[in-house]
Design an enzyme around this catalytic site. Structure first.
Site, PDB file in Angstrom:
ATOM      1  N   GLU A   1       9.131 -13.481 -13.108  1.00 34.74           N
ATOM      2  CA  GLU A   1       8.329 -12.441 -12.461  1.00 34.74           C
ATOM      3  C   GLU A   1       7.817 -11.382 -13.430  1.00 34.74           C
ATOM      4  OE1 GLU A   1      10.285 -10.069  -9.472  1.00 34.74           O
ATOM      5  OE2 GLU A   1      12.156 -10.096 -10.569  1.00 34.74           O
TER       6      GLU A   1
ATOM      7  N   TRP B   1      -2.802  -2.679  -1.734  1.00 32.00           N
ATOM      8  CA  TRP B   1      -2.357  -3.996  -2.198  1.00 32.00           C
ATOM      9  C   TRP B   1      -3.001  -4.975  -1.235  1.00 32.00           C
ATOM     10  CZ3 TRP B   1       1.438  -7.723  -0.303  1.00 32.00           C
ATOM     11  CH2 TRP B   1       1.821  -8.660  -1.267  1.00 32.00           C
TER      12      TRP B   1
ATOM     13  N   LYS C   1      14.022 -13.350 -12.676  1.00 28.85           N
ATOM     14  CA  LYS C   1      13.697 -12.163 -13.485  1.00 28.85           C
ATOM     15  C   LYS C   1      12.709 -12.542 -14.580  1.00 28.85           C
ATOM     16  CE  LYS C   1      14.625  -9.640 -11.521  1.00 28.85           C
ATOM     17  NZ  LYS C   1      15.290  -9.338 -10.295  1.00 28.85           N
TER      18      LYS C   1
ATOM     19  N   HIS D   1      19.895 -35.347 -11.740  1.00 32.15           N
ATOM     20  CA  HIS D   1      19.120 -35.805 -10.586  1.00 32.15           C
ATOM     21  C   HIS D   1      17.651 -35.423 -10.712  1.00 32.15           C
ATOM     22  CE1 HIS D   1      22.885 -36.966  -8.798  1.00 32.15           C
ATOM     23  NE2 HIS D   1      23.367 -35.765  -9.120  1.00 32.15           N
TER      24      HIS D   1
ATOM     25  N   CYS E   1       0.829  -1.207   0.000  1.00 27.37           N
ATOM     26  CA  CYS E   1       0.000   0.000   0.000  1.00 27.37           C
ATOM     27  C   CYS E   1       0.865   1.259   0.000  1.00 27.37           C
ATOM     28  CB  CYS E   1      -0.867   0.029   1.247  1.00 27.37           C
ATOM     29  SG  CYS E   1      -1.880  -1.427   1.441  1.00 27.37           S
TER      30      CYS E   1
ATOM     31  N   ASN F   1      -1.498   1.345   5.926  1.00 29.92           N
ATOM     32  CA  ASN F   1      -0.615   0.361   5.291  1.00 29.92           C
ATOM     33  C   ASN F   1      -0.126  -0.553   6.413  1.00 29.92           C
ATOM     34  OD1 ASN F   1       1.375  -1.023   3.935  1.00 29.92           O
ATOM     35  ND2 ASN F   1       2.759   0.731   3.755  1.00 29.92           N
ATOM     36  N   GLY F   2      -0.250  -1.866   6.215  1.00 32.03           N
ATOM     37  CA  GLY F   2       0.168  -2.807   7.256  1.00 32.03           C
ATOM     38  C   GLY F   2      -0.921  -3.810   7.549  1.00 32.03           C
TER      39      GLY F   2
ATOM     40  N   LYS G   1       6.612  -3.865  -4.684  1.00 32.33           N
ATOM     41  CA  LYS G   1       8.021  -3.478  -4.591  1.00 32.33           C
ATOM     42  C   LYS G   1       8.567  -3.682  -3.189  1.00 32.33           C
ATOM     43  CE  LYS G   1      11.872  -1.850  -6.082  1.00 32.33           C
ATOM     44  NZ  LYS G   1      12.667  -2.808  -6.879  1.00 32.33           N
TER      45      LYS G   1
ATOM     46  N   GLU H   1      18.831 -16.090 -10.240  1.00 33.72           N
ATOM     47  CA  GLU H   1      18.360 -14.714 -10.406  1.00 33.72           C
ATOM     48  C   GLU H   1      17.816 -14.492 -11.829  1.00 33.72           C
ATOM     49  OE1 GLU H   1      17.496 -12.376  -8.685  1.00 33.72           O
ATOM     50  OE2 GLU H   1      17.621 -10.583  -9.904  1.00 33.72           O
TER      51      GLU H   1
ATOM     52  N   ARG I   1       5.079   0.825  -6.022  1.00 33.02           N
ATOM     53  CA  ARG I   1       4.983  -0.097  -4.895  1.00 33.02           C
ATOM     54  C   ARG I   1       4.052  -1.266  -5.207  1.00 33.02           C
ATOM     55  NH1 ARG I   1       6.585   2.400  -0.052  1.00 33.02           N
ATOM     56  NH2 ARG I   1       5.059   1.352   1.236  1.00 33.02           N
TER      57      ARG I   1
HETATM   58  C1  F6R Z   1      12.610  -9.512  -7.426  1.00 43.00           C
HETATM   59  C2  F6R Z   1      12.517  -8.672  -6.252  1.00 43.00           C
HETATM   60  C3  F6R Z   1      12.199  -9.307  -4.952  1.00 43.00           C
HETATM   61  C4  F6R Z   1      12.948  -8.597  -3.811  1.00 43.00           C
HETATM   62  C5  F6R Z   1      12.480  -9.125  -2.458  1.00 43.00           C
HETATM   63  C6  F6R Z   1      13.267  -8.533  -1.315  1.00 43.00           C
HETATM   64  O1  F6R Z   1      12.987  -8.785  -8.546  1.00 43.00           O
HETATM   65  O2  F6R Z   1      12.672  -7.490  -6.330  1.00 43.00           O
HETATM   66  O3  F6R Z   1      12.458 -10.673  -4.953  1.00 43.00           O
HETATM   67  O4  F6R Z   1      14.321  -8.803  -3.985  1.00 43.00           O
HETATM   68  O5  F6R Z   1      11.128  -8.845  -2.285  1.00 43.00           O
HETATM   69  O6  F6R Z   1      13.129  -7.143  -1.300  1.00 43.00           O
HETATM   70  P1  F6R Z   1      14.142  -6.202  -0.527  1.00 43.00           P
HETATM   71  O7  F6R Z   1      15.451  -6.308  -1.204  1.00 43.00           O
HETATM   72  O8  F6R Z   1      13.542  -4.844  -0.632  1.00 43.00           O
HETATM   73  O9  F6R Z   1      14.205  -6.716   0.888  1.00 43.00           O
END
Ligand code: F6R
Length: 615
Positions: free
Chosen positions: A493, A75, A490, A509, A2, A101-102, A610, A486, A27
């Site tokens: 997502e 959110w 990417k 395996h 949020c 928010n929370g 985010k 990673e 966000r």
């Molecule tokens: C993927 C991504 C997430 C964050 C994760 C941790 O692209 O951005 O997997 O890495 O939510 O977020 P932070 O780094 O803000 O703790």
């Protein structure tokens, strides 16, 4: 997650709220709403969907109004995304508006209790209890700040919240507990927001609230209290980064802009910390000196998602360069097991946002068990940054795209610095090798700056061959295994393609059973990686002999690998320690171009936020 914006001043309230909300869009959210005052009293409008939908429907109603006002992007956590569940939420008389928010953990019992006293609930949210609690407390005290304070004494959970009241239209009251909230000060006007970018069009003078703070905002300024009612002061800070840094700067998406910003982000992260002549690392900006690391026997990296992948790279680097045993944990696992942490442990918590709930819980657990806690954080003033014993900031600047790119490579840069530093302290890393690595690292941003525009068109072209596929395997070994993870994250997502990262040695395996013509494999195989390279080549041969297409990333000029693979992307040779930084970037570009071809919302992928401030 949020987003909250609040405004009290002379500007047109509707446009301030909408602009603030737009700057919080990164966000991630599913619905949005605003509350402000009109001649008829408190006006509230909410929509399911985007800020654009909110803006258009407000324009149709032709309502303007005056401050104070509140805006919110939601959110969903309790109750589906819908207009009814969108914020602001109201009390029974529609005189009090609340944005939050929370998560209110005890909302169900509070709701039952309030309903038994005749309060009417119209949403499924946890937030709505706040409006009714304030309503009751106001009936007793008649003062908004006091009522919010009393209401919050009944509440368990996490919140950043803001409240306005029809009978006191010269005030906003806000509070924070485990969710970020920042105040912005102007001339005879005040703002509040979940994050600094929402304030930048109007002010750079900010105050970060701490957990347990309550703020009373009026045109004259801000008064801060603790929840027990005692006054408190927090420092006024000046934000130095530029508003344009938080915008797209000519790129079609924030994510692409941020991929291109990586040379600068790495350079900024190195700035003042590494002397290429001597190979010495200086972390005094993080108040780090050899004493902090005295008696260190073990390191834990604790993080989530992409930041966790940075921790995995850290294990290879710190064990090799500094000779210290390293464990890497997903924060959500770490916090619920009984990790063997003591005074000889250094917990390194990695977080772009500095607000990730699981990572924060991991930090607190490690700290309570006696560990020294070092944060690697991008957002200044964030909760993790404040709660860690020491913080090495990544200087990636604001990352708006939900998928982490420049924050990740900046984290890798800090981890490299840490490995060089501890390698020097332990004596395991020779001064000679340290100098060579330092020089290569300082030159790396320049190399990347040239490389990105060169490989980008090739990856764009390759995405044309691959974007219709629904399943991918990403293979790497050793220090590039986390980079394979990673790369797969990417792709999945942002393009919604199923992708799995694997240590290539694990192929036999299980995953090899998946290989067929419609399952491409992305393989990371730099020739400089010696015996690991030979093993990767064998894995690629295994995939090819089962008719699996292979997109290989390897050392430029490696004709053997190029001949073996379906497609080949050549990259300059670099040292083992720096290879994760290099190989990450083309994988980001590939994922980006695939997502664009598939018409996905690159910057705000579905279901993602985010900053993940709830479990
Ligand atoms: C993927 C991504 C997430 C964050 C994760 C941790 O692209 O951005 O997997 O890495 O939510 O977020 P932070 O780094 O803000 O703790």
């Amino acid at each position: 997650m949020c987003g909250i914006i609040g405004y009290l001043g002379e500007r047109p309230v509707r446009s301030v709220l909408l602009e603030g909300l737009r700057r919080l869009e990164y966000r991630g959210y599913d619905s949005a709403g605003v509350a402000f005052f009109t001649e008829n009293g408190l006006f509230v409008h909410r929509v399911k969907g985007k800020i654009l939908d909110l803006d258009e429907s407000l324009a149709r109603i032709e309502v303007s109004g005056r401050a104070p006002g509140l805006g919110h992007t939601r959110w969903a956590t309790h109750g589906e995304p819908s207009e009814r569940n969108a914020h602001p939420h109201l009390d029974c008389r529609a005189e009090i508006a609340v944005v939050h928010n929370g998560i209110i953990e005890n909302y169900q019992s509070l709701r039952r209790e309030l309903a038994s006293r005749g309060h009417r609930f119209v949403s499924e949210t946890d937030t709505e209890v706040l409006a009714h609690l304030v309503e009751e407390a106001l009936a007793e005290s008649g003062d908004l700040a006091e009522a919010v304070r009393r209401a919050l004494q009944r509440v368990k959970g996490a919140y950043a919240l803001a409240v306005i009241w029809r009978k006191d239209p010269e005030r906003i009251v806000c509070a924070r507990e485990q969710s970020p909230l920042v105040l912005g000060l102007g001339e005879a006007e005040v703002f509040l927001a979940s994050d600094v970018p929402a304030l930048l069009p109007w002010t750079r003078r900010v105050i970060f609230l701490e957990d347990g703070d309550l703020g009373e905002l009026s045109r004259q300024g801000v008064r801060l209290f603790r929840l027990d009612g005692s006054p408190v002061r927090r420092p006024l800070q000046e934000i130095t980064w530029d508003a344009s840094q938080a915008e797209k700067g000519g790129f079609p998406h924030f994510m692409l802009k941020e991929i291109y910003e990586q040379p600068e982000a790495i350079r900024d992260t190195l700035r003042g910390r590494l002397d290429p002549e001597s190979g010495r690392v200086d972390l005094s900006d993080a108040a780090l000196s050899p004493e902090f690391f005295e008696g260190l026997r073990k390191i834990f990296f604790v993080a989530c998602g992409t930041s966790y992948h940075a921790g995995l790279v850290g294990k290879y680097l710190l064990e090799a360069l500094a000779g210290i045993p390293v464990e890497v944990d997903l924060a959500s696992e770490f916090r619920y097991r009984d990790p063997l942490v003591d005074e000889g442990t250094l917990a390194v918590v990695i977080s772009q946002s500095g607000e990730t709930a699981d990572t924060l819980a991991g930090l607190r657990l490690a700290r309570d068990k006696g560990a020294r806690v070092l944060g690697i954080v991008n957002v200044l003033g964030s909760t993790i940054a404040r709660e860690a014993h020491r913080v090495i900031y990544t200087h990636a600047g604001p990352e708006i795209g939900v998928a982490s790119t420049k924050a990740f490579t900046s984290q890798l840069t800090v981890i490299l610095l840490l490995a060089l530093y501890l390698g020097g302290l332990s004596g395991r890393l020779s001064p000679e090798r340290a100098r060579l690595l330092a020089r290569e690292l300082v030159e790396f941003p320049g190399l990347l700056q040239k490389l990105i525009p060169k490989v980008h068109p090739l990856l764009k072209e390759l995405s044309e061959h691959y974007f219709r596929q629904e399943n991918f395997l990403y293979l790497g070994r050793n220090i590039l295994f986390p980079v394979a993870l990673e790369g797969a994250l990417k792709l999945k997502e942002i393009s919604y393609i199923h992708a799995e990262g694997y240590a290539a040695g694990e192929m036999k395996h299980g995953p090899i059973a998946l290989i067929e013509e419609s399952v491409p494999t992305v393989a990371l195989a730099p020739r400089e990686s010696g015996v690991v390279y030979e093993k990767m080549v064998s894995n690629i041969e295994e995939v090819r002999s089962r008719r699996g297409p292979v997109l290989a990333f390897g050392t430029q000029g490696d004709e053997h690998l190029a001949g073996l693979s379906t497609d080949f992307v050549g990259l300059p040779p670099v040292s083992w320690e720096i290879s994760p930084l290099l190989y990450t970037v083309p994988l980001q570009l590939f994922a980006y171009e695939m997502a664009v071809r598939r018409g996905c919302d690159v910057d705000q992928p579905r279901n993602l936020a985010k900053s993940v401030t709830v479990e």
